[in-house]
Design a protein around this motif. Structure first.
Motif, PDB file in Angstrom:
ATOM      1  N   TRP A 109       7.609   0.651  -3.770  1.00  0.00           N
ATOM      2  CA  TRP A 109       8.588   1.173  -4.752  1.00  0.00           C
ATOM      3  C   TRP A 109       9.418   0.027  -5.257  1.00  0.00           C
ATOM      4  O   TRP A 109      10.732   0.178  -5.491  1.00  0.00           O
ATOM      5  CB  TRP A 109       9.190   2.309  -4.551  1.00  0.00           C
ATOM      6  N   ALA A 110       9.127  -1.066  -5.222  1.00  0.00           N
ATOM      7  CA  ALA A 110      10.117  -2.277  -5.289  1.00  0.00           C
ATOM      8  C   ALA A 110      10.272  -2.261  -7.115  1.00  0.00           C
ATOM      9  O   ALA A 110       9.292  -2.048  -7.632  1.00  0.00           O
ATOM     10  CB  ALA A 110       9.465  -3.476  -5.099  1.00  0.00           C
ATOM     11  N   THR A 111      11.271  -2.813  -7.437  1.00  0.00           N
ATOM     12  CA  THR A 111      11.457  -3.104  -8.929  1.00  0.00           C
ATOM     13  C   THR A 111      11.136  -4.503  -9.287  1.00  0.00           C
ATOM     14  O   THR A 111      11.401  -4.903 -10.365  1.00  0.00           O
ATOM     15  CB  THR A 111      12.953  -2.730  -9.139  1.00  0.00           C
ATOM     16  N   THR A 112      10.363  -4.952  -8.442  1.00  0.00           N
ATOM     17  CA  THR A 112       9.803  -6.518  -8.781  1.00  0.00           C
ATOM     18  C   THR A 112       8.356  -6.376  -8.227  1.00  0.00           C
ATOM     19  O   THR A 112       8.093  -5.874  -6.887  1.00  0.00           O
ATOM     20  CB  THR A 112      10.512  -7.675  -7.827  1.00  0.00           C
ATOM     21  N   SER A 113       7.442  -6.954  -8.817  1.00  0.00           N
ATOM     22  CA  SER A 113       6.004  -6.916  -8.440  1.00  0.00           C
ATOM     23  C   SER A 113       5.780  -7.955  -7.102  1.00  0.00           C
ATOM     24  O   SER A 113       6.257  -8.898  -6.938  1.00  0.00           O
ATOM     25  CB  SER A 113       4.985  -7.176  -9.698  1.00  0.00           C
ATOM     26  N   VAL A 114       4.644  -7.653  -6.498  1.00  0.00           N
ATOM     27  CA  VAL A 114       4.264  -8.501  -5.450  1.00  0.00           C
ATOM     28  C   VAL A 114       3.956  -9.876  -6.141  1.00  0.00           C
ATOM     29  O   VAL A 114       4.355 -10.937  -5.368  1.00  0.00           O
ATOM     30  CB  VAL A 114       3.005  -7.933  -4.797  1.00  0.00           C
ATOM     31  N   LEU A 142      -3.416  -2.609  -4.849  1.00  0.00           N
ATOM     32  CA  LEU A 142      -1.907  -2.929  -4.601  1.00  0.00           C
ATOM     33  C   LEU A 142      -2.349  -3.768  -3.193  1.00  0.00           C
ATOM     34  O   LEU A 142      -1.827  -4.834  -3.094  1.00  0.00           O
ATOM     35  CB  LEU A 142      -1.010  -1.639  -4.336  1.00  0.00           C
ATOM     36  N   VAL A 143      -2.991  -3.112  -2.139  1.00  0.00           N
ATOM     37  CA  VAL A 143      -2.997  -3.901  -0.967  1.00  0.00           C
ATOM     38  C   VAL A 143      -3.858  -5.103  -1.171  1.00  0.00           C
ATOM     39  O   VAL A 143      -3.568  -6.310  -0.666  1.00  0.00           O
ATOM     40  CB  VAL A 143      -4.200  -2.865  -0.027  1.00  0.00           C
ATOM     41  N   GLN A 144      -4.998  -5.133  -2.152  1.00  0.00           N
ATOM     42  CA  GLN A 144      -5.677  -6.271  -2.198  1.00  0.00           C
ATOM     43  C   GLN A 144      -5.143  -7.405  -2.990  1.00  0.00           C
ATOM     44  O   GLN A 144      -5.120  -8.606  -2.736  1.00  0.00           O
ATOM     45  CB  GLN A 144      -7.079  -5.980  -2.564  1.00  0.00           C
ATOM     46  N   ARG A 145      -4.262  -6.809  -3.851  1.00  0.00           N
ATOM     47  CA  ARG A 145      -3.480  -7.811  -4.590  1.00  0.00           C
ATOM     48  C   ARG A 145      -2.220  -8.657  -3.686  1.00  0.00           C
ATOM     49  O   ARG A 145      -2.370 -10.121  -3.590  1.00  0.00           O
ATOM     50  CB  ARG A 145      -2.434  -7.209  -5.458  1.00  0.00           C
ATOM     51  N   ALA A 146      -1.801  -7.770  -2.709  1.00  0.00           N
ATOM     52  CA  ALA A 146      -0.848  -8.646  -1.725  1.00  0.00           C
ATOM     53  C   ALA A 146      -1.679  -9.664  -0.819  1.00  0.00           C
ATOM     54  O   ALA A 146      -1.053 -10.582  -0.542  1.00  0.00           O
ATOM     55  CB  ALA A 146      -0.270  -7.291  -1.054  1.00  0.00           C
ATOM     56  N   GLU A 147      -2.907  -8.932  -0.514  1.00  0.00           N
ATOM     57  CA  GLU A 147      -3.517  -9.900   0.442  1.00  0.00           C
ATOM     58  C   GLU A 147      -3.774 -11.120  -0.199  1.00  0.00           C
ATOM     59  O   GLU A 147      -3.778 -12.290   0.731  1.00  0.00           O
ATOM     60  CB  GLU A 147      -5.002  -9.230   1.029  1.00  0.00           C
ATOM     61  N   ASN A 184       5.205  -2.878  -9.218  1.00  0.00           N
ATOM     62  CA  ASN A 184       3.815  -2.632  -8.578  1.00  0.00           C
ATOM     63  C   ASN A 184       2.878  -1.718  -9.417  1.00  0.00           C
ATOM     64  O   ASN A 184       1.710  -1.936  -9.223  1.00  0.00           O
ATOM     65  CB  ASN A 184       3.684  -2.534  -7.293  1.00  0.00           C
ATOM     66  N   PHE A 185       3.411  -0.944 -10.243  1.00  0.00           N
ATOM     67  CA  PHE A 185       2.485   0.177 -10.909  1.00  0.00           C
ATOM     68  C   PHE A 185       2.795  -0.010 -12.512  1.00  0.00           C
ATOM     69  O   PHE A 185       2.851   1.450 -12.907  1.00  0.00           O
ATOM     70  CB  PHE A 185       2.790   1.506 -10.082  1.00  0.00           C
ATOM     71  N   THR A 226     -10.959  -0.696   6.095  1.00  0.00           N
ATOM     72  CA  THR A 226     -12.047  -1.140   5.277  1.00  0.00           C
ATOM     73  C   THR A 226     -11.703  -2.077   4.038  1.00  0.00           C
ATOM     74  O   THR A 226     -12.650  -2.611   3.502  1.00  0.00           O
ATOM     75  CB  THR A 226     -13.045  -0.002   4.981  1.00  0.00           C
ATOM     76  N   ILE A 227     -10.567  -1.932   3.724  1.00  0.00           N
ATOM     77  CA  ILE A 227     -10.145  -2.507   2.501  1.00  0.00           C
ATOM     78  C   ILE A 227      -9.250  -3.561   2.721  1.00  0.00           C
ATOM     79  O   ILE A 227      -8.976  -4.349   1.619  1.00  0.00           O
ATOM     80  CB  ILE A 227      -9.643  -1.549   1.607  1.00  0.00           C
TER      81      ILE A 227
END
Ligand SMILES: Cc1cc2nc3c(=O)[nH]c(=O)nc-3n(C[C@H](O)[C@H](O)[C@H](O)COP(=O)(O)O)c2cc1C
Length: 354
Positions: A109-114, A142-147, A184-185, A226-227
């Protein structure tokens, strides 16, 4: 006010600077705040037993988290919505972490994106704190963007199937100011966070109820694996029993945490729970701690009981509210110095010797 010299000074400054509803949101705990005061007080119930006449002229403060070296064993815990503390928000925090060579855990819930965090501090050690959404596709993306952006681990928060009751947020009708968003959303409709009907408590509590999956269970860790191939740390374990269960899932680590006393009031202080958990995992995964760490001797005690590193939440927000990146950096520098002094006075030259 004279220049701050302790976390307490920064806390006092933040209390003066922040709007009341923001101060209340950041500082408060759940219900009667029994665990909130206990998190800090419990540290002072433990006494130190220093060794003397051991050459401490050279010390090594370093540790590691998930195999990544950090300059000293204090990292930054995820706190939501940092732009309410200072317009530079999460960017200031991650840059301070990068400059001090310690790790930064970004809130879902950051106010800045990854993406913006990574662009601002590409050399920082970054981990993503994850809430699992009812909509698994949103979570997966979100997980895959971060990775892809080089994040090095997931801290899956397991103590928040629903949001704890925080009386002050209910009284203040707390909601995210309308000029800010959970970056992020951007594509999600998060009107729940901005509008409060007064029935179900704060806007945040309403958002959690609408979007976060309360049916989350142990088998979902296998789904998470798995993701992503990032290592998974469970954030929010507070008993040995649950730590043993976590080890069965082959997690990479456990963050002993009660969410800064914001979820279930009445659970143990984290420093009191730590030894039981270290024993329960028996070296099968790394163990870290957060909650109530406010000075160098708190860090000493957590490391001595078996944590590889500690994480701090509110102290970072107090530094950020005081003067942005410089404030956060100074909070970290103070803790580094206090930790170094305490380590030397303990007669130790490294964290292993503790
Ligand atoms: C204002 C605030 C917001 C927080 N937001 C999150 C969050 O988004 N996700 C999460 O897993 N934990 C969150 N936490 C809990 C922190 O990650 C951490 O467990 C806690 O702050 C540590 O205790 P301390 O504040 O005493 O250092 C939040 C804590 C605070 C104080």
């Amino acid at each position: 006010m004279s220049a701050p010299v302790s976390v307490k000074d920064y806390e006092n400054s933040a209390r003066e600077k922040l709007p009341k509803s923001v101060w209340d949101y950041y500082s408060s705990g759940a219900n009667n705040e029994q665990t909130l005061s206990d998190n800090c007080n419990a540290f002072s119930r433990y006494r130190l037993r220093p060794h003397v006449l051991n050459d401490v002229s050279k010390v090594n403060l370093g540790s590691s988290v998930l195999g990544t070296p950090i300059d000293f064993p204090v990292c930054i815990a995820s706190t939501a919505m940092n732009k309410m503390a200072h317009p530079t928000g999460e960017i200031a925090v991650v840059k301070a972490a990068e400059s001090m060579k310690i790790g930064y855990m970004q809130s879902t819930w950051a106010t800045t994106s990854v993406e913006d965090i990574t662009a601002a501090a590409p050399g920082a050690i970054r981990w993503l704190q994850l809430y699992i959404y009812k909509n698994r596709e949103v979570t997966k993306q979100l997980v895959q963007r971060a990775e892809r952006l080089g994040y090095q681990g997931i801290f899956l928060t397991v103590d928040t199937p629903i949001l704890g009751k925080r009386y002050k947020d209910v009284k203040n009708n707390f909601s995210l100011p309308s000029h800010l968003s959970l970056e992020n959303f951007k594509a999600l409709d998060l009107k729940e966070l901005h509008t409060v009907d007064g029935e179900n408590g704060s806007g945040l509590a309403q958002m959690v109820a609408a979007l976060i999956d309360p049916s989350l269970q142990w088998s979902d860790i296998a789904w998470l694996k798995t993701i992503t191939s990032m290592p998974i740390v469970l954030k929010g374990i507070i008993t040995g029993e649950m730590a043993k269960r976590a080890v069965k899932e082959n997690v990479a680590g456990i963050l002993v945490s009660n969410h800064g006393a914001r979820q279930l009031d009445g659970v143990p202080a984290t420093i009191d729970a730590l030894r039981e958990i270290v024993q329960a995992v028996d070296g099968k995964c790394e163990v870290y701690l957060d909650g109530g760490v406010r000075n160098g001797t708190d860090v000493i005690k957590a490391i001595a009981f078996g944590a590889k590193a500690v994480f701090i939440g509110r102290p970072v927000l107090w530094g950020l509210a005081h003067n942005g990146q410089e404030g956060v950096r100074h909070v970290l520098k103070m803790l580094r110095e206090e930790f170094k002094t305490a380590l030397q006075l303990m007669g130790c030259t490294s964290i292993e010797e503790l």
